[in-house]
Motif scaffolding. Structure first.
Motif, short mmCIF file in Angstrom:
data_model
loop_
_atom_site.label_atom_id
_atom_site.label_comp_id
_atom_site.label_asym_id
_atom_site.label_seq_id
_atom_site.Cartn_x
_atom_site.Cartn_y
_atom_site.Cartn_z
N PRO A 150 0.83 -1.21 0.00
CA PRO A 150 0.00 0.00 0.00
C PRO A 150 0.86 1.26 0.00
N ARG A 151 0.30 2.33 -0.55
CA ARG A 151 1.03 3.60 -0.59
C ARG A 151 1.41 4.05 0.83
N ARG A 152 0.51 3.85 1.79
CA ARG A 152 0.79 4.28 3.17
C ARG A 152 2.05 3.59 3.70
N THR A 153 2.19 2.30 3.42
CA THR A 153 3.36 1.56 3.88
C THR A 153 4.62 2.09 3.20
N ARG A 154 4.55 2.34 1.91
CA ARG A 154 5.72 2.86 1.19
C ARG A 154 6.13 4.23 1.73
N GLU A 155 5.14 5.06 2.03
CA GLU A 155 5.44 6.39 2.57
C GLU A 155 6.07 6.28 3.95
N GLN A 156 5.63 5.31 4.75
CA GLN A 156 6.22 5.12 6.07
C GLN A 156 7.68 4.72 5.96
N ARG A 159 9.70 7.74 5.50
CA ARG A 159 9.70 8.66 6.64
C ARG A 159 10.68 8.26 7.73
N GLU A 277 4.20 -4.06 9.79
CA GLU A 277 3.20 -4.07 8.72
C GLU A 277 2.97 -5.46 8.13
#
Length: 337
Positions: A150-156, A159, A277
């Motif tokens: 998911p995009r959220r995981t990639r963004e994490q 970060r 995750e």
């Protein structure tokens, strides 16, 4: 090196046993129980720790250096960085501040010093949920499911990069993965064609460092040491790369020991976040162990002038989490008070 001391029991740690009211030196010894759970190339665990009052000195053990596979000690310093990162995460969890001094541009085996201070705070705070993964993180060697991250995981993932001089590249494009998979196959064949490499790999298999039973370890050692199965291994590993939803690469501008240690810190932070995750992680070092292929990897991954330091797969898989054994803390540490 007493291989009979390799054990699984070190993974069983209760944070309730932390010595809250004890001097920093005793607290430091407890934190090291988490440091030794870090991943390392061939599970070589090339670290040594010395607790001196409120400071922890981290050195490398040259007897656990992979002289054939890791001729420039890149993987050795990355492994040390993983242990250092575990130490930092544990210290933050128990509200102990620290300061890291890197010594890796020197000629001796001292890598870094972590000075603890119960009244200070670290300049960078890791996500608190990483602590619970110190005893849960594992490495998967299986074929990953065809499921995108998911995009959220990639963004994490992006970060949690603290170090400005370590860049994370996430590779999804099928043709790019295929190209890197071909390079992986070439690297496997070249490595396995070298009898010295097979002998070194066979040694680590034979002592049970990769988690096999005594009998299977001995059988594995004989097979690895005496048979060139590079073509088969190359086909298998290239498939693992091509079918992974994401190939991740850490790259840097410099190539000093200190930069490699920081690469290890970043990788371990990413591996622990992946564990949070339920994303599986699998480092793949063969390409980077061949200097001429490391240059080709930079071109195929599009890192520009940055040098590839660490390559690994990310993805999903249904499997039981298993841990490789570790030498107990008393084997790799000493205390001076």
């Amino acid at each position: 090196m007493d291989t009979d001391e390799l054990t699984q029991s070190v993974w069983d740690i209760s944070e309730d046993e932390f010595p809250d009211d004890s001097p920093l030196g005793e607290q430091a010894e407890f934190l090291l129980r988490y440091a030794i759970l870090a991943p390392s190339s061939h599970n070589s665990q090339p670290w040594r720790f010395a607790v001196r009052d409120d400071a922890i000195e981290i050195s490398y053990d040259e007897t656990r250096w992979l002289e054939v596979a890791d001729q420039n000690k890149r993987e050795l310093f990355i492994s040390i960085g993983c242990a250092l990162e575990n130490l930092c995460i544990a210290a933050e969890h128990f509200d102990i501040g620290y300061e890291i001094t890197y010594h890796t541009d020197k000629d001796d085996d001292l890598v870094s010093t972590v000075t603890l201070d119960s009244d200070s705070e670290p300049s960078f705070s890791r996500p608190p949920e990483l602590f619970n993964e110190l005893t849960e993180r594992y490495t998967s060697h299986q074929l990953f499911d065809d499921q995108a991250l998911p995009r959220r995981t990639r963004e994490q993932f992006h970060r949690v990069l603290e170090e400005d001089d370590v860049t994370l590249y996430l590779i999804y494009e099928p043709e790019q993965k295929r190209s890197i998979g071909e390079l992986q196959a070439d690297a496997d064949e070249a490595q396995m064609d070298d009898p010295a490499y097979r002998k070194e790999l066979g040694y680590w298999v034979g002592i049970g460092a990769l988690g096999s039973s005594w009998l299977m370890a001995r059988i594995g050692q004989a097979f690895v040491s005496h048979f060139d199965f590079g073509e088969r291994e190359g086909r298998k590993n290239s498939k693992l790369i091509e079918h992974a939803p994401v190939i991740a690469l850490l790259a840097t501008q410099g190539d000093t020991p200190a930069v490699r240690v920081k690469t290890g810190q970043v990788f371990e932070r990413l591996a622990l976040l992946a564990s949070v995750e339920d994303v599986a992680v699998h480092p793949m070092s063969q390409i980077l162990e061949r200097p001429e292929m490391r240059t080709k990897l930079a071109t195929r991954a599009g890192t520009g002038e940055e040098l590839p330091q660490h390559l690994f797969r990310l993805g999903y898989v249904e499997e039981e989490r298993t841990h490789t054994p570790r030498w107990p803390l008393e084997v790799v540490s000493s205390t001076e008070r």
